[in-house]
Design an enzyme around this catalytic site. Structure first.
Site, PDB file in Angstrom:
ATOM      1  N   GLN A 235     -58.434  -5.833   6.453  1.00  0.00           N
ATOM      2  CA  GLN A 235     -57.090  -5.308   6.672  1.00  0.00           C
ATOM      3  C   GLN A 235     -56.280  -5.274   5.380  1.00  0.00           C
ATOM      4  O   GLN A 235     -56.390  -6.157   4.531  1.00  0.00           O
ATOM      5  CB  GLN A 235     -56.347  -6.171   7.703  1.00  0.00           C
ATOM      6  CG  GLN A 235     -56.874  -6.042   9.128  1.00  0.00           C
ATOM      7  CD  GLN A 235     -56.419  -4.765   9.818  1.00  0.00           C
ATOM      8  OE1 GLN A 235     -55.765  -3.911   9.217  1.00  0.00           O
ATOM      9  NE2 GLN A 235     -56.748  -4.635  11.093  1.00  0.00           N
ATOM     10  N   TYR A 264     -67.635  -5.305  16.691  1.00  0.00           N
ATOM     11  CA  TYR A 264     -67.166  -4.682  15.457  1.00  0.00           C
ATOM     12  C   TYR A 264     -66.604  -5.785  14.540  1.00  0.00           C
ATOM     13  O   TYR A 264     -65.468  -5.733  14.080  1.00  0.00           O
ATOM     14  CB  TYR A 264     -66.105  -3.625  15.744  1.00  0.00           C
ATOM     15  CG  TYR A 264     -66.471  -2.659  16.850  1.00  0.00           C
ATOM     16  CD1 TYR A 264     -67.248  -1.539  16.600  1.00  0.00           C
ATOM     17  CD2 TYR A 264     -66.057  -2.881  18.165  1.00  0.00           C
ATOM     18  CE1 TYR A 264     -67.597  -0.653  17.625  1.00  0.00           C
ATOM     19  CE2 TYR A 264     -66.398  -2.012  19.197  1.00  0.00           C
ATOM     20  CZ  TYR A 264     -67.170  -0.894  18.914  1.00  0.00           C
ATOM     21  OH  TYR A 264     -67.508  -0.025  19.928  1.00  0.00           O
ATOM     22  N   GLU A 285     -72.051  -6.502  14.390  1.00  0.00           N
ATOM     23  CA  GLU A 285     -71.579  -5.642  13.308  1.00  0.00           C
ATOM     24  C   GLU A 285     -72.747  -4.797  12.794  1.00  0.00           C
ATOM     25  O   GLU A 285     -73.860  -5.292  12.638  1.00  0.00           O
ATOM     26  CB  GLU A 285     -71.006  -6.487  12.163  1.00  0.00           C
ATOM     27  CG  GLU A 285     -70.644  -5.726  10.910  1.00  0.00           C
ATOM     28  CD  GLU A 285     -69.653  -4.597  11.159  1.00  0.00           C
ATOM     29  OE1 GLU A 285     -69.903  -3.478  10.647  1.00  0.00           O
ATOM     30  OE2 GLU A 285     -68.636  -4.821  11.855  1.00  0.00           O
ATOM     31  N   ASP A 328     -62.548  -4.640  18.118  1.00  0.00           N
ATOM     32  CA  ASP A 328     -61.773  -4.209  16.950  1.00  0.00           C
ATOM     33  C   ASP A 328     -62.504  -3.057  16.274  1.00  0.00           C
ATOM     34  O   ASP A 328     -62.994  -3.169  15.149  1.00  0.00           O
ATOM     35  CB  ASP A 328     -61.597  -5.386  15.980  1.00  0.00           C
ATOM     36  CG  ASP A 328     -60.631  -5.060  14.839  1.00  0.00           C
ATOM     37  OD1 ASP A 328     -59.976  -3.998  14.902  1.00  0.00           O
ATOM     38  OD2 ASP A 328     -60.547  -5.855  13.886  1.00  0.00           O
ATOM     39  N   CYS A 355     -56.275   0.545  15.725  1.00  0.00           N
ATOM     40  CA  CYS A 355     -55.401   1.173  14.738  1.00  0.00           C
ATOM     41  C   CYS A 355     -55.066   2.611  15.121  1.00  0.00           C
ATOM     42  O   CYS A 355     -54.486   3.346  14.318  1.00  0.00           O
ATOM     43  CB  CYS A 355     -56.038   1.128  13.350  1.00  0.00           C
ATOM     44  SG  CYS A 355     -57.624   1.979  13.234  1.00  0.00           S
TER      45      CYS A 355
END
Length: 401
Positions: A235, A264, A285, A328, A355
């Site tokens: 981030q 994720y 991931e 996420d 997002c």
């Protein structure tokens, strides 16, 4: 190929509503156009740009004069505002920016009948309105000039400093400005809490003390150190990320013995910080670089298990269903198979970090059809002065396993 054609004289426009890119929308010749630098309800004079990209025709405009001003208008503090389109909202007072972001979330949710009436909290403000970014990608032009390309005019803007970047990134810009002829792009990442940095690509410069070409840097979040490699996602707002993580941990309501999936998972940020409150964390991931970082970030933590692969492929191979899941994903949202799997295994709680309000609304509407209830959605301002908004959605299963 881009063919730009702009009107030499401004045109009068009334700004009717907000658009998806943070611009306002006006009508011109019977069609909607995006107008940069305005606020809904204003009457403005704007320069219109007609251009083509990838065989598609677009019309946009830049405000040149405000004839009827919004009460929310302020003077943009950055001298590059307008010529540089990186910030869309510096001309809007911050309290109104927060409202616009909540409104954008509500708008997306209301497109789905299943989500009408879902509680949407007020937007969590950013602790810092400027100087918060720890990551930047710059364009480099001939003579080594560092800056950005305007997304509408495509004109290059050379920067002395960017008000959104933290002080260390701006120091790098000042040091390297005019010296980067050997590349066309420059990436700078900075550990706000460690002062470590990463500059890519490797630069063959003799007149600077800065190192470049680092494979990774380290950052500290909530007193934990994380290694972040050059290709790995992290981030861009360190301080607000810590606040968001606290919100996610509170929403999960873990009591120490649950199995949690961190889908994720990236470099393992959530996994590491969940481990203290969970019985077991299964982190999924697909980026090999991120998993290599995560292997280092999780050393000494025995209750985290990493699975390399796409979430939609790994989730069905798990031997037992989880008690809770953290989602996420990237801006495009979750693969439909992931949502199908969650509906099938029915974890008691899902916390979805997004997002993009559009993909979030689409995905949680599917989960609601699959017997989940949305407790609430909280917008989080990860990116002050710009239009994107982060969200945390908390869902509970309405059926017992």
């Amino acid at each position: 190929m881009i063919n730009n054609e702009s009107s030499s004289d401004g045109i009068l426009l009334y700004l009717e509503k907000m658009g998806r890119l943070g611009d306002t929308i006006a009508r011109l010749d019977g069609e909607d156009i995006n107008v940069f630098g305005g606020i809904v309800g204003e009457e403005v004079r704007a320069r219109v740009y007609r251009y083509r990209r990838r065989k598609k025709r677009y019309i946009s405009a830049l405000v040149t004069d405000v004839l009827k001003s919004s009460p929310h208008r302020i003077s943009a503090p950055c001298p590059y505002f307008g010529p540089c389109s990186g910030c869309q909202w510096q001309h809007i007072e911050y309290s109104h920016q927060l409202k616009l972001k909540r409104d954008a979330v509500v708008r997306e949710l209301q497109k789905y009948p299943e989500l009408i009436g879902v509680p949407v909290k007020t937007t969590l403000p950013g602790p810092e309105q400027f100087g918060y970014r720890n990551h930047a990608r710059f364009t480099v032009r001939q003579s080594g000039s560092i800056g950005f390309n305007n997304r509408i005019t495509r004109q290059f803007v050379k920067l002395e400093e960017c008000l959104l970047m933290n002080s260390q990134i701006n120091a790098v810009i000042a040091d390297l400005q005019g010296k980067c002829e050997e590349t066309t792009n420059l990436t700078v990442r900075n550990g706000v809490n460690t002062s470590e940095y990463l500059i890519q690509p490797t630069l063959q410069l003799a007149d600077t003390s800065l190192m470049s070409g680092q494979a990774y840097y380290k950052e500290r979040l909530l007193n934990r150190i994380f290694r972040v490699s050059s290709p790995s996602f992290f981030q861009v707002n360190t301080t607000q990320t810590e606040a968001m993580i606290r919100r996610v941990l509170e929403a999960l309501e873990l009591c120490g013995d649950q199995t949690v999936i961190d889908a994720y998972a990236g470099v393992g940020t959530f996994s590491v910080l969940l481990a203290e409150s969970a019985g077991k964390v299964i982190a999924i991931e697909e980026s090999e670089a991120a998993v290599k970082d995560a292997a280092i970030n999780t050393l000494g933590i025995d209750n985290i298990e990493f699975r390399l692969g796409k979430t939609e492929e790994v989730i069905y191979s798990l031997e037992t269903g989880p008690d809770a899941v953290v989602l996420d994903p990237s801006r495009i949202g979750c693969h439909p198979v992931v949502l199908e799997a969650l509906i099938k295994v029915r974890p008691a709680r899902i916390v979805y970090v997004s997002c993009d309000p559009g993909s979030l609304a689409r995905d949680i509407a599917i989960l609601v059809k699959g017997t989940y209830r949305v407790n609430n959605v909280e917008p989080v301002d990860m990116f002050p002065q710009t239009h994107p908004v982060e969200c945390i959605a908390t869902l509970n299963s309405t059926k017992e396993n």
